[in-house]
Design a protein around this motif. Structure first.
Motif, short mmCIF file in Angstrom:
data_model
loop_
_atom_site.label_atom_id
_atom_site.label_comp_id
_atom_site.label_asym_id
_atom_site.label_seq_id
_atom_site.Cartn_x
_atom_site.Cartn_y
_atom_site.Cartn_z
N MET A 46 0.98 -1.18 0.17
CA MET A 46 0.08 0.01 0.11
C MET A 46 0.89 1.34 0.02
O MET A 46 0.13 2.35 -0.55
N SER A 47 1.97 1.02 0.69
CA SER A 47 2.89 2.54 0.60
C SER A 47 3.21 2.86 -0.74
O SER A 47 3.42 4.35 -0.82
N GLY A 48 3.55 2.09 -1.69
CA GLY A 48 3.84 2.55 -3.03
C GLY A 48 2.63 2.98 -3.84
O GLY A 48 2.98 3.60 -4.89
N ARG A 49 1.34 2.76 -3.42
CA ARG A 49 0.22 2.80 -4.48
C ARG A 49 -0.19 4.27 -4.39
O ARG A 49 -0.13 5.00 -3.25
N GLU A 85 12.50 16.79 -9.37
CA GLU A 85 12.25 17.67 -8.26
C GLU A 85 11.40 16.53 -7.33
O GLU A 85 11.00 15.44 -7.49
N TYR A 86 11.32 17.08 -6.31
CA TYR A 86 10.34 16.25 -5.06
C TYR A 86 8.83 16.21 -5.61
O TYR A 86 8.35 17.47 -5.96
N ALA A 87 8.14 15.04 -5.25
CA ALA A 87 6.94 15.09 -5.68
C ALA A 87 5.97 15.76 -4.46
O ALA A 87 6.61 15.50 -3.15
N ARG A 93 -1.97 11.33 -4.99
CA ARG A 93 -2.64 11.14 -3.69
C ARG A 93 -2.23 9.53 -3.31
O ARG A 93 -2.54 8.85 -3.92
N LEU A 94 -1.47 9.71 -2.20
CA LEU A 94 -0.88 8.23 -1.73
C LEU A 94 -2.23 7.57 -0.99
O LEU A 94 -2.86 8.13 -0.16
N PHE A 95 -2.05 6.14 -1.16
CA PHE A 95 -3.02 5.34 -0.27
C PHE A 95 -2.69 5.20 0.92
O PHE A 95 -3.67 5.01 1.89
N SER A 96 -1.41 5.47 1.24
CA SER A 96 -0.77 5.23 2.80
C SER A 96 -0.67 6.72 3.31
O SER A 96 0.55 7.18 2.66
N GLN A 97 -1.24 7.09 4.27
CA GLN A 97 -0.92 8.56 4.73
C GLN A 97 0.17 8.52 5.41
O GLN A 97 0.72 9.54 5.86
N LEU A 119 9.66 9.97 -2.98
CA LEU A 119 8.93 10.17 -4.29
C LEU A 119 9.48 11.25 -5.26
O LEU A 119 9.49 12.73 -4.71
N MET A 120 9.96 11.15 -6.20
CA MET A 120 10.42 12.23 -6.98
C MET A 120 9.69 12.38 -8.26
O MET A 120 9.01 11.54 -8.84
N LYS A 121 9.86 13.36 -9.25
CA LYS A 121 9.03 13.57 -10.35
C LYS A 121 10.04 14.36 -11.19
O LYS A 121 10.79 15.14 -10.96
N CYS A 122 9.75 14.35 -12.79
CA CYS A 122 10.23 14.86 -13.63
C CYS A 122 9.13 15.01 -14.95
O CYS A 122 8.37 14.49 -14.94
N PRO A 123 9.39 16.10 -15.54
CA PRO A 123 8.30 16.49 -16.69
C PRO A 123 8.41 15.28 -17.78
O PRO A 123 9.15 14.55 -17.93
N MET A 124 7.09 15.03 -18.19
CA MET A 124 6.97 13.90 -18.96
C MET A 124 7.76 13.83 -20.09
O MET A 124 8.21 12.76 -20.75
#
Length: 190
Positions: A46-49, A85-87, A93-97, A119-124
């Motif tokens: 659940m932590s990764g969903r 960047e940091y997400a 919306r993470l399933f595990s708070q 959790l990191m993000k980059c432009p598509m």
């Protein structure tokens, strides 16, 4: 994942029956082809969903990233220097708070963690460029002749012999045959 029924394609089943015939099959193999047994994951994490809110980005759990007595931040910092960047909670919306650290009054956080991953993000567009580079590198390794450099890579184990799953009895029989053929071919000089 298909549930219920038999997820093994008919062509594969026919091939297995051709290879094994009516030999007694190992119990796990019988379970694999048994349509009454449903295939399930033991414990979906659940932590990764997550649910993606901002689909203009690609998301990736990067790590290890931890503080403490032996801090490790190299991978996350490498990604940040490469444009990642940091997400944030505005992105997903993470399933595990429990994965959301340091929320403010509005519930915003840019520290989304699962264990020692962040959790990191980059432009598509950047992500598509990264994946294209990875896929081209994989193709060049698999098909170097396309570059005029030779033949495709092969596995040293795949020397043209037919391989199949078998019971311990089948394996022992094959090993005995292999040993017989090796002794007849290999002559030790006197």
């Amino acid at each position: 994942m298909e549930t219920g029924g038999n997820p093994i394609p008919k062509k594969v089943m026919d091939n297995l029956v051709e290879q094994f015939g009516n030999n007694p099959w190992p119990e796990e193999f019988k379970d694999l082809v048994n349509p009454t047994i449903e295939a399930n994951a033991t414990a979906p994490p659940m932590s990764g969903r997550m649910e993606f809110i901002n689909t203009e980005y690609h998301y990736h759990w990067a790590g290890p990233d931890r503080d403490g007595q032996s801090p490790v931040h190299e991978r996350v910092e490498e990604l940040r220097s490469g444009g990642w960047e940091y997400a944030t909670t505005k992105d997903v919306r993470l399933f595990s708070q429990d994965c959301i650290r340091g929320k403010n009054k509005e519930g915003f956080s840019d520290e989304l963690r699962s264990g020692d991953r962040r959790l990191m993000k980059c432009p598509m567009k950047m992500w598509k460029s990264i994946r294209k580079g990875q896929n081209i590198a994989a193709l060049q390794m698999a098909y170097p002749q396309a570059l005029g450099e030779g033949s495709p890579m092969t596995s040293a184990l795949n020397n043209g012999t037919r391989t199949y799953l078998g019971s311990e009895t089948d394996i022992a029989e094959l090993q005995a045959r292999r040993n017989e053929s090796n002794t007849s071919v290999l002559k030790v000089p006197k």
